[in-house]
Design a protein around this motif. Structure first.
Motif, PDB file in Angstrom:
ATOM      1  N   LYS B 501       0.828  -1.212   0.000  1.00 18.66           N
ATOM      2  CA  LYS B 501       0.000   0.000   0.000  1.00 18.66           C
ATOM      3  C   LYS B 501       0.859   1.256   0.000  1.00 18.66           C
ATOM      4  O   LYS B 501       0.575   2.225  -0.708  1.00 18.66           O
ATOM      5  CB  LYS B 501      -0.930  -0.007   1.219  1.00 18.66           C
ATOM      6  N   LEU B 503       3.901   1.493  -1.127  1.00 16.89           N
ATOM      7  CA  LEU B 503       4.575   1.557  -2.420  1.00 16.89           C
ATOM      8  C   LEU B 503       3.685   2.293  -3.420  1.00 16.89           C
ATOM      9  O   LEU B 503       4.121   3.200  -4.137  1.00 16.89           O
ATOM     10  CB  LEU B 503       4.860   0.134  -2.898  1.00 16.89           C
ATOM     11  N   ILE B 504       2.395   1.913  -3.446  1.00 20.98           N
ATOM     12  CA  ILE B 504       1.452   2.539  -4.370  1.00 20.98           C
ATOM     13  C   ILE B 504       1.212   4.001  -3.990  1.00 20.98           C
ATOM     14  O   ILE B 504       1.232   4.903  -4.828  1.00 20.98           O
ATOM     15  CB  ILE B 504       0.123   1.749  -4.392  1.00 20.98           C
ATOM     16  N   SER B 507       4.232   6.162  -4.780  1.00 22.47           N
ATOM     17  CA  SER B 507       4.340   6.368  -6.223  1.00 22.47           C
ATOM     18  C   SER B 507       3.379   7.460  -6.664  1.00 22.47           C
ATOM     19  O   SER B 507       3.739   8.371  -7.418  1.00 22.47           O
ATOM     20  CB  SER B 507       4.010   5.090  -6.986  1.00 22.47           C
ATOM     21  N   LEU B 508       2.141   7.357  -6.165  1.00 22.11           N
ATOM     22  CA  LEU B 508       1.134   8.357  -6.505  1.00 22.11           C
ATOM     23  C   LEU B 508       1.552   9.745  -6.037  1.00 22.11           C
ATOM     24  O   LEU B 508       1.531  10.716  -6.808  1.00 22.11           O
ATOM     25  CB  LEU B 508      -0.206   7.996  -5.865  1.00 22.11           C
ATOM     26  N   VAL B 511       4.521  11.126  -8.183  1.00 23.85           N
ATOM     27  CA  VAL B 511       4.211  11.664  -9.510  1.00 23.85           C
ATOM     28  C   VAL B 511       3.339  12.914  -9.408  1.00 23.85           C
ATOM     29  O   VAL B 511       3.486  13.841 -10.196  1.00 23.85           O
ATOM     30  CB  VAL B 511       3.555  10.607 -10.434  1.00 23.85           C
ATOM     31  N   HIS B 514       5.717  15.713  -8.443  1.00 23.65           N
ATOM     32  CA  HIS B 514       6.562  16.028  -9.599  1.00 23.65           C
ATOM     33  C   HIS B 514       5.766  16.793 -10.641  1.00 23.65           C
ATOM     34  O   HIS B 514       6.210  17.827 -11.156  1.00 23.65           O
ATOM     35  CB  HIS B 514       7.102  14.710 -10.175  1.00 23.65           C
ATOM     36  N   GLY B 515       4.562  16.298 -10.934  1.00 19.10           N
ATOM     37  CA  GLY B 515       3.704  16.923 -11.930  1.00 19.10           C
ATOM     38  C   GLY B 515       3.281  18.328 -11.508  1.00 19.10           C
ATOM     39  O   GLY B 515       3.293  19.258 -12.315  1.00 19.10           O
ATOM     40  N   ALA B 517       4.855  20.319  -9.484  1.00 19.75           N
ATOM     41  CA  ALA B 517       6.016  21.218  -9.565  1.00 19.75           C
ATOM     42  C   ALA B 517       6.241  21.655 -11.007  1.00 19.75           C
ATOM     43  O   ALA B 517       6.486  22.834 -11.277  1.00 19.75           O
ATOM     44  CB  ALA B 517       7.252  20.489  -9.010  1.00 19.75           C
ATOM     45  N   ARG B 518       6.105  20.668 -11.955  1.00 24.98           N
ATOM     46  CA  ARG B 518       6.315  21.022 -13.375  1.00 24.98           C
ATOM     47  C   ARG B 518       5.280  22.045 -13.829  1.00 24.98           C
ATOM     48  O   ARG B 518       5.616  23.039 -14.477  1.00 24.98           O
ATOM     49  CB  ARG B 518       6.201  19.767 -14.243  1.00 24.98           C
ATOM     50  N   ILE B 521       5.984  25.517 -12.237  1.00 23.36           N
ATOM     51  CA  ILE B 521       7.148  26.216 -12.776  1.00 23.36           C
ATOM     52  C   ILE B 521       6.896  26.696 -14.198  1.00 23.36           C
ATOM     53  O   ILE B 521       7.203  27.825 -14.568  1.00 23.36           O
ATOM     54  CB  ILE B 521       8.403  25.310 -12.701  1.00 23.36           C
TER      55      ILE B 521
END
Lengths: 217, 528
Positions: B501, B503-504, B507-508, B511, B514-515, B517-518, B521
């Motif tokens: 759990k 791990l999932i 991961s969520l 991303v 990360h998304g 932040a992208r 910016i």
């Protein structure tokens, strides 16, 4: 984008293999975690039947994919390399936010960046075999218990089941990250487009051998 | 049109092969040939090739039941010797039990969880014996003229053994019409078998829970084989008695896994059209799924506490009934619990068993005491999961010698020490132990006991059978107590699932962060 041209990056079978595999794996995850009693959608019995059928579908597909990779020489795409590995990691951690260029140039003979090479190789030689083998053991473990195949007599399902479950968690995490990384191409949709149509705009490389890669339409 | 090309390609290249694969792998539903054959076989009526009422030797007025036996044996010359060798006659069998060696055990000498045992109570218990006059240890098991043929072969349903008469019927003017009875003998019917097996332990359905009078008239919802609106099968269809050797033996008294009557003898080991269900038969007995509940019509006794017996009200024995008329308390027997539509308990069982003998010491660290131990576990390839009625209770025991005590329960007369007449524990225990020739310290207590009775009858129609979720579920699995193996849907490794759990989740979160932040910016860059 200047100095680019449309190239057929993903061949027909490759795309068929990729999308079928993706649907099967997602479907296997949905039914698999239902068998694991994480939730209820199809009902246990239907989930088991669907999971087993999808599993056979995936196994058949994997056999074809292995054949395709060997006969086309595409297996070389997954040869691991340390070249640019650090740069690729740095790109995802920092460069991507600065609109820095991709450190690995995508070409037809080298479609994968060093990180992808490592991850996909790991999937192919570790995760998928473990899932297929533990899945087959899961399906057939009762028969040796009946005494028919002594050499393959498995005493307990537990190790098999836990291994299979762990692999499923890893695959779900992979799918999440993989889906997100689709958006990190030259444009948000360029990777997805390439995987659907096969064609992608790549920077032209003078060293690349000239093959028939012009779009037909 | 040009725009649809990729979509069409996608449909034909991806979806179509998937459909083909799915259809190709789909299990084909085949007609069940064997079941049809069985249906045909059991719908045929059995006809006797002889009319016994025409035999001259049976046209007499019998005054003594032994004369009837003599008349039977005058034609059926070898049947007497056959019966002398069978279990219905001897109430014991030869069996090898690991740790005990070769034993001769059966109702004759074993203790059970109901009336403890027949010793010193033969006069009443042996009303169900296939003989005449087993009053005490002096009974002659080698005399074939002691055999009671009618108890199994009377087809008029009027033959009766007298209460407390050690197996003798009422003769004379008060007795049944014997001329009619002997003229109508034939194959044993459900009534004949049920006369004893439905009433074991002192009343209808008391002991077994899956064998009771309702099976004489019940429909196929109660028992798919015996239902009067279905095959209406008699007991001897599944329990044939070639040369009077019965097929099928009762787990409460039998130690070896031989001569069992099994579902497989008709239905084979792979009875389903669905292979997934057939796989289950390696580890799961047919009865587990096909007998979802027992005691479907009348309740069965699940608990019997002897320790509360002998209480009196106004100096007299009394009974307390529940709202449905079941005895909850009886001065002569103690406290009872009853259950209707009972859900079985499930255990591994390989067909072999051990028994707690009256001479065995009780291990006070291992209570409740198991009156019978059914062997089996997941790793034993002969073991299957079997549904059981577990009968619990309290039996009298010697607190010094640590043995179960056989009480004397019954006598014809008062002041002979019978508990059911005199309501005196001490005296009943002394008399009982003296009868079996065992020492009794004079100090008694009551020990918790369990008896395991696999449930084999009251087989439900297949649409009422258990389904996957009854066992393969996280909560309230029917197999929750069988923890020596991993079962999909029921079992999980908490550590592994927690790791998975996270791990999932990570991961969520990764991303998403990360998304985000992208996006943040790139917007800032555009506006800048």
């Amino acid at each position: 984008m200047s100095n680019t041209k449309l190239v057929l990056v993903y061949h027909g079978f490759e795309r068929f293999w990729h999308w079928t595999q993706s649907f099967l794996i997602i479907f296997l995850a949905i039914t698999g975690f239902e068998i694991h009693s994480s939730y209820s959608i199809f009902g246990f019995e239907a989930a088991v039947n669907l999971h087993n059928k999808a599993a056979w579908g995936l196994i058949i597909l994997v056999i074809f994919a292995i054949f395709w990779h060997i006969t086309t020489g595409e297996w070389k795409q997954y040869l691991p390399t340390t070249k640019n590995l650090k740069a690729q990691v740095e790109f995802y951690l920092t460069g991507i936010f600065r609109n820095a260029p991709h450190p690995t140039k995508k070409t037809v003979i080298s479609k994968l960046n060093p990180l992808q090479r490592l991850v996909y190789l790991g999937l192919k030689i570790l995760v998928i075999p473990v899932m297929v083998l533990s899945g087959l053991a899961y399906m057939f473990y009762r028969y040796p218990q009946a005494g028919a195949i002594k050499s393959a007599n498995m005493q307990d399902l537990e190790v098999i089941a836990l291994l299979h479950t762990f692999g499923a968690f890893v695959l779900v995490a992979f799918v999440i990250v993989h889906l997100y990384l689709i958006t990190t191409g030259h444009t948000i949709t360029s990777n997805l487009n390439a995987m659907v149509t096969g064609w992608e705009e790549l920077e032209s490389d003078e060293n690349e051998p000239k093959i028939d890669h012009e779009p037909k339409n | 049109m040009q725009n649809f090309k990729p979509i069409l390609t996608f449909l034909f290249a991806v979806i179509a092969p998937l459909l083909i694969i799915t259809l190709a792998l789909r299990e084909t539903i085949t007609e069940h040939e064997l079941l049809n054959q069985l249906r045909e076989e059991y719908s045929r009526e059995h006809k006797l090739g002889v009319d016994h009422s025409k035999h001259a030797i049976l046209q007499q007025d019998f005054t003594n039941p032994h004369e009837i036996t003599a008349a039977c044996l005058s034609c059926h010359t070898e049947r007497g010797q056959e019966v002398l060798g069978n279990a219905h006659w001897n109430w014991e069998r030869e069996a090898y039990i690991p740790g005990r060696g070769v034993t001769y055990l059966g109702k004759k000498n074993l203790i059970n969880n109901f009336c403890t045992g027949i010793a010193s109570n033969e006069g009443t218990c042996n009303r169900c014996h296939t003989g005449y006059g087993w009053q005490d240890e002096t009974f002659d098991f080698t005399n074939e003229f002691n055999i009671d043929c009618l108890i199994c072969h009377d087809n008029t349903n009027t033959y009766e053994k007298e209460k407390g008469a050690a197996g003798y019927p009422v003769m004379g003017p008060d007795g049944p019409d014997f001329r009619k009875i002997v003229g109508n003998v034939g194959r044993p019917s459900r009534y004949n078998c049920g006369y004893c097996h439905f009433h074991s332990a002192g009343g209808n359905n008391v002991k077994h829970g899956d064998l009771e009078m309702a099976l004489l008239t019940a429909d196929r919802n109660v028992d798919v084989h015996m239902g009067v609106d279905g095959f209406d099968m008699s007991c001897v269809e599944c329990h044939p008695a070639e040369n009077h050797q019965m097929l099928g033996r009762y787990y409460g008294v039998s130690s070896s896994n031989t001569q069992r009557a099994t579902c497989e003898q008709c239905h084979t080991a792979v009875p389903h059209t669905n292979s997934k269900l057939n796989e289950h038969t390696v580890k799961v007995d047919c009865r587990t799924c096909h007998i979802p509940t027992y005691a479907k019509v009348n309740p069965t006794k699940t608990y019997w506490d002897w320790s509360t017996a002998t209480k009196r009200k106004d100096g007299k024995p009394y009974e307390v009934l529940d709202s449905t008329g079941n005895v909850m308390y009886a001065s002569i027997k103690g406290d009872f619990h009853w259950e209707k539509n009972a859900v079985p308990e499930y255990y591994w069982f390989n067909g072999t068993a051990d028994h707690h003998l009256i001479s065995d010491k009780i291990d006070m660290n291992k209570l409740p005491l198991k009156i019978n131990t059914l062997f089996g576990e997941y790793h034993d390839k002969d073991s299957k999961i079997v549904p059981m009625k577990v009968h619990r209770g309290k039996q009298p025991y010697d607190t010094e010698n640590l043995t179960i005590i056989q009480p004397k329960l019954w006598d014809k007369e008062e002041n002979k020490g019978a508990l059911w007449i005199d309501l005196d524990w001490e005296r009943a225990l002394e008399e009982g132990m003296e009868y079996v020739g065992m020492p009794y310290s004079g100090k008694h207590g009551f020990v918790e006991t369990e008896m395991y009775l696999p449930v084999s009858h009251m087989v439900s129609t297949s649409d009422m059978a258990l389904n996957c979720k009854d066992c393969h579920t996280r909560n309230e699995s029917r197999l929750a107590n069988l923890t020596d193996f991993y079962m999909p849907g029921r079992d999980q490794n908490i550590t592994l699932d927690t790791i998975g759990k996270w791990l999932i989740l990570l991961s969520l979160l990764g991303v998403l962060a990360h998304g985000a932040a992208r996006t943040f910016i790139s917007r800032k860059n555009k506006t800048a």
